[in-house]
Write a protein that holds these residues in place. Structure first.
Motif, PDB file in Angstrom:
ATOM      1  N   ALA A  74      37.718 -10.296  -3.905  1.00 17.00           N
ATOM      2  CA  ALA A  74      38.546  -9.105  -4.233  1.00 17.00           C
ATOM      3  C   ALA A  74      39.712  -8.876  -3.187  1.00 17.00           C
ATOM      4  O   ALA A  74      40.673  -8.789  -3.327  1.00 17.00           O
ATOM      5  CB  ALA A  74      37.667  -8.123  -4.462  1.00 17.00           C
ATOM      6  N   HIS A  75      39.379  -9.170  -1.768  1.00 10.46           N
ATOM      7  CA  HIS A  75      40.134  -9.178  -0.781  1.00 10.46           C
ATOM      8  C   HIS A  75      41.257  -9.984  -0.837  1.00 10.46           C
ATOM      9  O   HIS A  75      42.404  -9.615  -0.654  1.00 10.46           O
ATOM     10  CB  HIS A  75      39.261  -9.156   0.655  1.00 10.46           C
ATOM     11  N   GLU A  76      40.992 -11.209  -1.242  1.00  8.69           N
ATOM     12  CA  GLU A  76      42.045 -12.146  -1.112  1.00  8.69           C
ATOM     13  C   GLU A  76      43.013 -11.956  -2.318  1.00  8.69           C
ATOM     14  O   GLU A  76      44.177 -12.256  -2.098  1.00  8.69           O
ATOM     15  CB  GLU A  76      41.432 -13.635  -1.110  1.00  8.69           C
ATOM     16  N   ILE A  77      42.334 -11.670  -3.569  1.00 15.58           N
ATOM     17  CA  ILE A  77      43.220 -11.302  -4.693  1.00 15.58           C
ATOM     18  C   ILE A  77      44.208 -10.144  -4.149  1.00 15.58           C
ATOM     19  O   ILE A  77      45.435 -10.042  -4.488  1.00 15.58           O
ATOM     20  CB  ILE A  77      42.432 -10.888  -5.896  1.00 15.58           C
ATOM     21  N   GLY A  78      43.663  -9.060  -3.216  1.00 11.03           N
ATOM     22  CA  GLY A  78      44.349  -8.198  -2.663  1.00 11.03           C
ATOM     23  C   GLY A  78      45.631  -8.571  -1.999  1.00 11.03           C
ATOM     24  O   GLY A  78      46.662  -7.946  -2.338  1.00 11.03           O
ATOM     25  N   HIS A  79      45.519  -9.572  -1.227  1.00 12.59           N
ATOM     26  CA  HIS A  79      46.583 -10.189  -0.543  1.00 12.59           C
ATOM     27  C   HIS A  79      47.715 -10.433  -1.448  1.00 12.59           C
ATOM     28  O   HIS A  79      48.796 -10.311  -1.289  1.00 12.59           O
ATOM     29  CB  HIS A  79      46.216 -11.471   0.374  1.00 12.59           C
ATOM     30  N   TYR A  80      47.103 -11.190  -2.344  1.00 11.60           N
ATOM     31  CA  TYR A  80      48.191 -11.763  -3.205  1.00 11.60           C
ATOM     32  C   TYR A  80      49.041 -10.644  -4.097  1.00 11.60           C
ATOM     33  O   TYR A  80      50.042 -10.695  -4.173  1.00 11.60           O
ATOM     34  CB  TYR A  80      47.476 -12.769  -4.392  1.00 11.60           C
ATOM     35  N   LYS A  90      50.471 -16.904   3.751  1.00 11.34           N
ATOM     36  CA  LYS A  90      49.016 -17.064   3.896  1.00 11.34           C
ATOM     37  C   LYS A  90      48.142 -16.148   4.848  1.00 11.34           C
ATOM     38  O   LYS A  90      48.888 -15.474   5.688  1.00 11.34           O
ATOM     39  CB  LYS A  90      48.523 -18.481   4.427  1.00 11.34           C
ATOM     40  N   HIS A  91      47.024 -15.905   4.595  1.00 11.99           N
ATOM     41  CA  HIS A  91      46.092 -15.276   5.368  1.00 11.99           C
ATOM     42  C   HIS A  91      44.880 -15.680   5.785  1.00 11.99           C
ATOM     43  O   HIS A  91      44.115 -16.407   4.489  1.00 11.99           O
ATOM     44  CB  HIS A  91      45.713 -13.804   4.616  1.00 11.99           C
ATOM     45  N   GLY A  92      44.416 -15.780   6.691  1.00 13.20           N
ATOM     46  CA  GLY A  92      42.909 -16.307   7.035  1.00 13.20           C
ATOM     47  C   GLY A  92      42.021 -14.966   7.403  1.00 13.20           C
ATOM     48  O   GLY A  92      42.744 -14.199   8.329  1.00 13.20           O
ATOM     49  N   CYS A  93      40.962 -14.915   6.877  1.00 10.37           N
ATOM     50  CA  CYS A  93      40.417 -13.580   6.868  1.00 10.37           C
ATOM     51  C   CYS A  93      38.952 -13.804   7.553  1.00 10.37           C
ATOM     52  O   CYS A  93      37.989 -14.358   6.902  1.00 10.37           O
ATOM     53  CB  CYS A  93      40.252 -12.779   5.791  1.00 10.37           C
ATOM     54  N   SER A  94      38.840 -13.244   8.880  1.00  7.55           N
ATOM     55  CA  SER A  94      37.519 -13.231   9.411  1.00  7.55           C
ATOM     56  C   SER A  94      36.533 -12.249   8.930  1.00  7.55           C
ATOM     57  O   SER A  94      36.913 -11.186   8.373  1.00  7.55           O
ATOM     58  CB  SER A  94      37.641 -13.264  11.031  1.00  7.55           C
TER      59      SER A  94
HETATM   60 ZN    ZN Z   1      42.400 -10.712   4.556  1.00  6.49          ZN
END
Ligand code: ZN
Length: 257
Positions: A74-80, A90-94
């Motif tokens: 859900a977080h990655e869809i949020g970036h988009y 691009k985002h890399g999320c820790s």
């Molecule tokens: Zn992120």
């Protein structure tokens, strides 16, 4: 409502989703031209690369809990959804990006807000908790109804729940983070705060069984460093242990008796 939460609501509206059971994240991602795959990522739980038209999301195959996996997606869809239209992004999320509230990048914070709203849309959440007493049992029921982690459920409750609560994560006998409702009377627990004997969570790090029912504890058990804390203050404490992480998740709420 902020922009990130609005974007989540737009997505729910677009796909006519009106309850959590209908929320199939991967189907939505695909419909939004996002490919989702699991991959052995090194230091990240999730990442996304996208341009104006489509994107690729990778979710770490090391995430074991379905709730955490779902939040990450859900977080990655949020970036988009939040910054769609950019030429390339691009985002890399820790883990830190996904669980930190302060001192986090704005884009990461926004993606977390988006994910919380998408998975636990405010009207659904309010309906679910209405007239229910606060305790860890309720937090577990929220987690299972919304298919999220207990931690995400507790934080959401602290944000928009009926009663002001504090959510505290402790690991190896020390506090790693906390999150308080704005109306919770005390605010300050320093990171690295050593758990005290008079808290219930302390028992876990002493190798004892932690009781599952709420109990009263003195405020100074948790808020010794908060100058507003007086000796008379008492709170309900209820915990859930996470042995895989040597951690305890605690919720506190006011004693009103
Ligand atoms: Zn992120």
């Amino acid at each position: 409502m902020g922009r990130a939460a609005e974007k989540a609501v737009e997505l729910l509206d677009k796909y006519c989703i009106d309850n959590p059971a209908q929320l199939e994240l991967e189907v939505i991602a695909n419909a939004e031209y996002l490919i989702v795959e699991e991959a052995p990522l090194k230091n990240e739980l999730g990442r996304i690369v996208y341009n104006e038209d489509y994107g690729l999301i990778k979710i770490s195959s090391r995430i074991k809990e379905p709730g955490m996996k779902r939040f990450t997606l859900a977080h990655e869809i949020g970036h988009y959804c939040i910054s769609k239209g950019r030429k390339l992004n691009k985002h890399g999320c820790s883990l830190e990006n996904l669980t930190t509230f302060k001192n986090n990048l704005k884009s990461e914070q926004e993606a977390n807000i988006f994910a919380a709203e998408l998975l636990m849309h405010k009207p659904w959440f309010s309906d679910f908790i209405r007239d229910k007493e606060i305790n860890m049992e309720l937090i577990k029921n929220i987690a299972s109804y919304f298919n999220v982690s207990v931690t995400a459920a507790a934080i959401r409750y602290a944000e928009i729940g009926q009663y002001p609560i504090a959510v505290i994560m402790s690991k190896d006998g020390k506090v790693t983070w906390c999150y308080m409702n704005e109306y919770f009377p005390l605010k300050f627990i320093p990171k690295g705060y050593f758990l005290r004997k008079d808290s219930i969570a302390y028992d876990y790090f002493e190798g004892k069984e932690v009781q599952e029912t709420p109990d009263l504890v003195p405020g100074i058990a948790w808020f010794r460093e908060d100058y507003k804390c007086t000796k008379e203050m008492i709170f309900w404490e209820n915990d859930i242990v996470m042995p895989n992480y040597n951690s305890v998740l605690t919720i506190l709420w006011e004693f009103d008796g």
